[in-house]
Design a protein around this motif. Sequence first.
Motif, short mmCIF file in Angstrom:
data_model
loop_
_atom_site.label_atom_id
_atom_site.label_comp_id
_atom_site.label_asym_id
_atom_site.label_seq_id
_atom_site.Cartn_x
_atom_site.Cartn_y
_atom_site.Cartn_z
N VAL A 1 9.13 -15.32 -7.60
CA VAL A 1 8.47 -14.89 -6.37
C VAL A 1 7.22 -14.09 -6.73
O VAL A 1 7.27 -13.17 -7.54
CB VAL A 1 9.41 -14.02 -5.50
CG1 VAL A 1 8.70 -13.58 -4.22
CG2 VAL A 1 10.69 -14.78 -5.17
N GLU B 1 4.46 -11.66 -5.20
CA GLU B 1 4.14 -10.81 -4.05
C GLU B 1 2.66 -11.06 -3.71
O GLU B 1 1.81 -11.10 -4.60
CB GLU B 1 4.35 -9.33 -4.40
CG GLU B 1 5.78 -9.03 -4.79
CD GLU B 1 6.50 -8.10 -3.82
OE1 GLU B 1 5.84 -7.49 -2.96
OE2 GLU B 1 7.72 -8.01 -3.93
N GLN C 1 11.12 -23.28 -8.29
CA GLN C 1 10.44 -22.81 -7.08
C GLN C 1 9.55 -21.62 -7.39
O GLN C 1 9.99 -20.65 -8.01
CB GLN C 1 11.47 -22.39 -6.03
CG GLN C 1 12.45 -23.46 -5.63
CD GLN C 1 11.83 -24.53 -4.77
OE1 GLN C 1 10.93 -24.26 -3.98
NE2 GLN C 1 12.30 -25.75 -4.93
N ILE D 1 7.40 -19.09 -5.04
CA ILE D 1 7.23 -18.75 -3.63
C ILE D 1 6.45 -17.44 -3.54
O ILE D 1 6.62 -16.55 -4.37
CB ILE D 1 8.61 -18.57 -2.95
CG1 ILE D 1 9.38 -19.88 -3.00
CG2 ILE D 1 8.46 -18.08 -1.52
CD1 ILE D 1 10.79 -19.78 -2.48
N THR D 2 5.61 -17.34 -2.53
CA THR D 2 4.88 -16.11 -2.28
C THR D 2 5.56 -15.37 -1.13
O THR D 2 5.85 -15.96 -0.10
CB THR D 2 3.41 -16.41 -1.91
OG1 THR D 2 2.80 -17.13 -2.99
CG2 THR D 2 2.63 -15.13 -1.66
N GLY D 3 5.85 -14.09 -1.36
CA GLY D 3 6.49 -13.28 -0.32
C GLY D 3 7.09 -12.02 -0.90
O GLY D 3 6.81 -11.66 -2.04
N HIS D 4 7.94 -11.38 -0.13
CA HIS D 4 8.64 -10.17 -0.57
C HIS D 4 9.80 -10.61 -1.45
O HIS D 4 10.67 -11.37 -1.02
CB HIS D 4 9.12 -9.38 0.66
CG HIS D 4 9.70 -8.07 0.30
ND1 HIS D 4 11.04 -7.87 0.18
CD2 HIS D 4 9.11 -6.89 0.00
CE1 HIS D 4 11.27 -6.61 -0.17
NE2 HIS D 4 10.12 -6.00 -0.29
N THR D 5 9.85 -10.13 -2.67
CA THR D 5 10.77 -10.63 -3.69
C THR D 5 12.22 -10.70 -3.22
O THR D 5 12.83 -11.77 -3.27
CB THR D 5 10.66 -9.78 -4.97
OG1 THR D 5 9.30 -9.80 -5.41
CG2 THR D 5 11.55 -10.33 -6.06
N SER E 1 13.71 -10.50 -0.25
CA SER E 1 14.01 -11.35 0.90
C SER E 1 13.84 -12.83 0.56
O SER E 1 14.60 -13.67 1.05
CB SER E 1 13.16 -10.96 2.12
OG SER E 1 11.79 -11.10 1.85
N GLU E 2 12.90 -13.16 -0.30
CA GLU E 2 12.71 -14.57 -0.70
C GLU E 2 13.87 -15.04 -1.58
O GLU E 2 14.30 -16.19 -1.49
CB GLU E 2 11.37 -14.77 -1.42
CG GLU E 2 10.17 -14.57 -0.53
CD GLU E 2 10.10 -15.51 0.66
OE1 GLU E 2 10.70 -16.60 0.64
OE2 GLU E 2 9.44 -15.13 1.65
N HIS F 1 16.70 -15.61 0.83
CA HIS F 1 16.43 -16.82 1.62
C HIS F 1 16.70 -18.08 0.81
O HIS F 1 17.33 -19.02 1.29
CB HIS F 1 15.00 -16.79 2.14
CG HIS F 1 14.61 -18.02 2.89
ND1 HIS F 1 15.03 -18.27 4.17
CD2 HIS F 1 13.88 -19.09 2.51
CE1 HIS F 1 14.57 -19.44 4.55
NE2 HIS F 1 13.85 -19.97 3.58
N MET F 2 16.23 -18.11 -0.44
CA MET F 2 16.41 -19.29 -1.29
C MET F 2 17.90 -19.49 -1.58
O MET F 2 18.39 -20.63 -1.59
CB MET F 2 15.63 -19.15 -2.59
CG MET F 2 15.72 -20.36 -3.51
SD MET F 2 15.09 -21.91 -2.83
CE MET F 2 13.38 -21.49 -2.55
#
Length: 147
Positions: A40, A42, A86, A88-92, A94-95, A98-99
């Motif tokens: 992930v 950020e 994967q 993914i860009t986002g908040h570590t 929570s991602e 989610h994954m």
Amino acid sequence: MAVYSKILLAVDLSEESDQLIEKTRAIAQNNQASVTVLHVIEPLSFAYGGDVPMDLTTVQNQLDEHARTKLSVFSEKLNYPVESQQVITGHTESEIHHMAEEKGCDLIVVGSHGRHGLALLLGSTANSVLHGAPCDVLAIRVYEPEK
């Protein structure tokens, strides 16, 4: 019967990430589990409080591409079939949650630096992943390379 069938290995792609390989591979092999490897990123706007007077899209895209290349190399070192890689860009935290939910994972593997003092009070990624995770979490102690 396998204890774990779907493993999410979340890595920060630092040098210490390689320390997660052996234990993750052993758990995956013993359970004949599928493995998804996740990194992930950020968003750069997080680092600047969301108030950036310029478009950071190009820089963010370069970070994504660099991470994909490093993740591919990391996944090869795992020496175990990887179902999915994967970035993914986002908040570590929570991602990662989610994954794990999206893939139906029953184990999340993360590295833990075992911080002390103020860093411990502020929390760590491993601790944040543990709280709110939809499944078991294995935090593997990683050590910084000696200089």
